[in-house]
Write a protein that holds these residues in place. Structure first.
Motif, PDB file in Angstrom:
ATOM      1  N   GLY A 272       0.776  -1.225   0.000  1.00 21.14           N
ATOM      2  CA  GLY A 272       0.000   0.000   0.000  1.00 21.14           C
ATOM      3  C   GLY A 272       0.810   1.278   0.000  1.00 21.14           C
ATOM      4  N   LEU A 273       2.118   1.207  -0.254  1.00 19.22           N
ATOM      5  CA  LEU A 273       2.911   2.434  -0.317  1.00 19.22           C
ATOM      6  C   LEU A 273       2.466   3.277  -1.511  1.00 19.22           C
ATOM      7  N   PRO A 274       2.341   4.572  -1.324  1.00 19.08           N
ATOM      8  CA  PRO A 274       1.826   5.434  -2.387  1.00 19.08           C
ATOM      9  C   PRO A 274       2.908   5.804  -3.407  1.00 19.08           C
ATOM     10  N   ILE A 275       3.541   4.811  -4.018  1.00 21.07           N
ATOM     11  CA  ILE A 275       4.517   5.078  -5.068  1.00 21.07           C
ATOM     12  C   ILE A 275       4.121   4.298  -6.316  1.00 21.07           C
ATOM     13  N   ARG A 276       4.409   4.894  -7.463  1.00 25.65           N
ATOM     14  CA  ARG A 276       4.086   4.274  -8.739  1.00 25.65           C
ATOM     15  C   ARG A 276       5.311   4.338  -9.635  1.00 25.65           C
ATOM     16  N   TRP A 277       5.453   3.328 -10.466  1.00 23.71           N
ATOM     17  CA  TRP A 277       6.587   3.326 -11.380  1.00 23.71           C
ATOM     18  C   TRP A 277       6.153   2.761 -12.729  1.00 23.71           C
ATOM     19  N   LEU A 278       7.082   2.786 -13.674  1.00 22.85           N
ATOM     20  CA  LEU A 278       6.794   2.373 -15.035  1.00 22.85           C
ATOM     21  C   LEU A 278       6.198   0.967 -15.066  1.00 22.85           C
ATOM     22  N   ASP A 279       5.060   0.834 -15.731  1.00 24.73           N
ATOM     23  CA  ASP A 279       4.406  -0.464 -15.877  1.00 24.73           C
ATOM     24  C   ASP A 279       5.173  -1.273 -16.913  1.00 24.73           C
ATOM     25  N   SER A 280       5.755  -2.390 -16.501  1.00 25.96           N
ATOM     26  CA  SER A 280       6.598  -3.163 -17.412  1.00 25.96           C
ATOM     27  C   SER A 280       6.725  -4.593 -16.918  1.00 25.96           C
ATOM     28  N   TYR A 281       7.399  -5.407 -17.728  1.00 28.82           N
ATOM     29  CA  TYR A 281       7.725  -6.778 -17.328  1.00 28.82           C
ATOM     30  C   TYR A 281       9.081  -6.844 -16.633  1.00 28.82           C
ATOM     31  N   GLY A 282       9.755  -5.708 -16.538  1.00 30.25           N
ATOM     32  CA  GLY A 282      11.108  -5.704 -16.006  1.00 30.25           C
ATOM     33  C   GLY A 282      11.185  -5.356 -14.530  1.00 30.25           C
ATOM     34  N   TRP A 283      12.422  -5.245 -14.062  1.00 30.71           N
ATOM     35  CA  TRP A 283      12.701  -4.977 -12.653  1.00 30.71           C
ATOM     36  C   TRP A 283      13.577  -3.740 -12.536  1.00 30.71           C
ATOM     37  N   LEU A 284      13.185  -2.855 -11.641  1.00 29.12           N
ATOM     38  CA  LEU A 284      13.931  -1.641 -11.357  1.00 29.12           C
ATOM     39  C   LEU A 284      14.548  -1.784  -9.971  1.00 29.12           C
ATOM     40  N   VAL A 285      15.872  -1.695  -9.891  1.00 30.57           N
ATOM     41  CA  VAL A 285      16.577  -1.866  -8.621  1.00 30.57           C
ATOM     42  C   VAL A 285      17.284  -0.556  -8.273  1.00 30.57           C
ATOM     43  N   LEU A 286      16.891   0.043  -7.157  1.00 35.11           N
ATOM     44  CA  LEU A 286      17.509   1.272  -6.664  1.00 35.11           C
ATOM     45  C   LEU A 286      18.362   0.906  -5.465  1.00 35.11           C
ATOM     46  N   SER A 287      19.658   1.050  -5.605  1.00 32.50           N
ATOM     47  CA  SER A 287      20.585   0.550  -4.595  1.00 32.50           C
ATOM     48  C   SER A 287      21.431   1.669  -4.018  1.00 32.50           C
ATOM     49  N   GLY A 288      21.806   1.498  -2.751  1.00 33.84           N
ATOM     50  CA  GLY A 288      22.816   2.367  -2.178  1.00 33.84           C
ATOM     51  C   GLY A 288      24.160   2.078  -2.834  1.00 33.84           C
ATOM     52  N   SER A 289      25.194   2.792  -2.432  1.00 39.31           N
ATOM     53  CA  SER A 289      26.513   2.609  -3.029  1.00 39.31           C
ATOM     54  C   SER A 289      26.999   1.173  -2.879  1.00 39.31           C
ATOM     55  N   ALA A 290      27.853   0.774  -3.798  1.00 38.17           N
ATOM     56  CA  ALA A 290      28.357  -0.604  -3.816  1.00 38.17           C
ATOM     57  C   ALA A 290      29.046  -0.954  -2.501  1.00 38.17           C
ATOM     58  N   ASP A 291      28.744  -2.122  -2.004  1.00 42.65           N
ATOM     59  CA  ASP A 291      29.337  -2.646  -0.779  1.00 42.65           C
ATOM     60  C   ASP A 291      29.912  -4.013  -1.116  1.00 42.65           C
ATOM     61  N   PRO A 292      31.229  -4.227  -0.912  1.00 40.31           N
ATOM     62  CA  PRO A 292      31.841  -5.513  -1.292  1.00 40.31           C
ATOM     63  C   PRO A 292      31.234  -6.713  -0.580  1.00 40.31           C
ATOM     64  N   HIS A 293      30.563  -6.471   0.534  1.00 36.96           N
ATOM     65  CA  HIS A 293      29.959  -7.585   1.275  1.00 36.96           C
ATOM     66  C   HIS A 293      28.468  -7.747   0.959  1.00 36.96           C
ATOM     67  N   SER A 294      27.953  -6.910   0.061  1.00 38.06           N
ATOM     68  CA  SER A 294      26.527  -6.945  -0.238  1.00 38.06           C
ATOM     69  C   SER A 294      26.207  -7.998  -1.294  1.00 38.06           C
ATOM     70  N   GLU A 295      24.985  -8.509  -1.239  1.00 31.30           N
ATOM     71  CA  GLU A 295      24.518  -9.503  -2.202  1.00 31.30           C
ATOM     72  C   GLU A 295      23.696  -8.886  -3.326  1.00 31.30           C
ATOM     73  N   ILE A 296      23.604  -7.570  -3.351  1.00 27.68           N
ATOM     74  CA  ILE A 296      22.666  -6.922  -4.275  1.00 27.68           C
ATOM     75  C   ILE A 296      23.012  -7.195  -5.734  1.00 27.68           C
ATOM     76  N   ARG A 297      24.264  -7.051  -6.107  1.00 30.20           N
ATOM     77  CA  ARG A 297      24.632  -7.298  -7.503  1.00 30.20           C
ATOM     78  C   ARG A 297      24.362  -8.746  -7.896  1.00 30.20           C
ATOM     79  N   ALA A 298      24.661  -9.670  -7.002  1.00 28.99           N
ATOM     80  CA  ALA A 298      24.409 -11.088  -7.302  1.00 28.99           C
ATOM     81  C   ALA A 298      22.915 -11.354  -7.441  1.00 28.99           C
ATOM     82  N   LEU A 299      22.113 -10.757  -6.578  1.00 27.98           N
ATOM     83  CA  LEU A 299      20.667 -10.928  -6.670  1.00 27.98           C
ATOM     84  C   LEU A 299      20.124 -10.330  -7.971  1.00 27.98           C
ATOM     85  N   ALA A 300      20.688  -9.185  -8.366  1.00 29.85           N
ATOM     86  CA  ALA A 300      20.261  -8.566  -9.617  1.00 29.85           C
ATOM     87  C   ALA A 300      20.563  -9.490 -10.798  1.00 29.85           C
TER      88      ALA A 300
END
Length: 219
Positions: free
Chosen positions: A4-32
């Motif tokens: 229920g968060l009041p945010i809207r984004w481009l309607d698509s089949y894709g994925w938009l990932v907004l990330s903080g700065s790169a962290d060598p111990h983070s899994e974000i790039r691998a998950l992406a």
């Protein structure tokens, strides 16, 4: 908490990932990488001093498919459009100059990126580049200006865990009191997918503010 968060984004089949700065111990790039369209190449946009070498090396070590750097200063708009719109994953890092990146994000670039998202690509805005995915950012003079508007009526702040930490968010809210603030700390990512699906990755240190920085909700 994310429902229920009041945010809207481009309607698509894709994925938009907004990330903080790169962290060598983070899994974000691998998950992406695990979520991206493996049949397409990875397109890199980088204004870092090493021209994206460290970024590309890291994703290659994580198993990324073949990729290429897209030069946004190329005079051939058709070439830029083709290289971005046909990618299975687009990764964007701003380096030290978010304002230069904004200038280079022309209509051609944004149109191609949105086309890739509609076709199912994953677009990763990393670090300060994520501030451009929303509707507002602060220009070099400190004025509230239009960002890329891939996420509507939102101001994105990165590498902070509270809007009380940043004067820029308060300036945006003064000018745009209806804006929704999204604070994404280092090592965390907000993931926006098809059918308005929302996830958080990494450390999940993401805070939402509905106009007033003193009224916050953590993911």
């Amino acid at each position: 908490m994310l429902d229920g968060l009041p945010i809207r984004w481009l309607d698509s089949y894709g994925w938009l990932v907004l990330s903080g700065s790169a962290d060598p111990h983070s899994e974000i790039r691998a998950l992406a990488l695990s979520r991206c369209n493996a049949s397409g190449a990875v397109a890199y946009i980088s204004l870092a001093q090493d021209y994206g070498d460290a970024l590309m090396d890291d994703l290659t070590e994580l198993g990324a498919p073949s990729g290429y750097l897209v030069d946004l200063q190329d005079e051939d708009n058709n070439e830029i459009h083709e290289r971005l719109s046909g990618a299975g994953m687009i990764v964007i890092e701003a380096g030290d100059d978010i304002h230069r990146l904004k200038r280079l994000m022309t209509q051609t670039v944004v149109h191609a990126m949105k086309g890739a998202l509609r076709d199912g690509a994953l677009v990763l805005f990393e670090g300060s580049a994520a501030t451009l995915a929303g509707s507002y950012y602060l220009d070099p003079s400190g004025e509230v200006a239009s960002a890329l508007k891939i996420v509507e009526d939102v101001y994105v702040a990165v590498d902070v865990n509270s809007f009380l930490e940043t004067e820029s968010a308060q300036l945006v809210f003064q000018k745009r009191p209806d804006a929704v603030g999204v604070a994404i700390d280092r090592g965390s990512a907000l993931v926006l997918g098809p059918d308005q699906h929302i996830e958080t990755w990494g450390d999940k240190q993401i805070t939402f503010s509905l106009g007033d920085p003193s009224r916050q909700a953590e993911s």
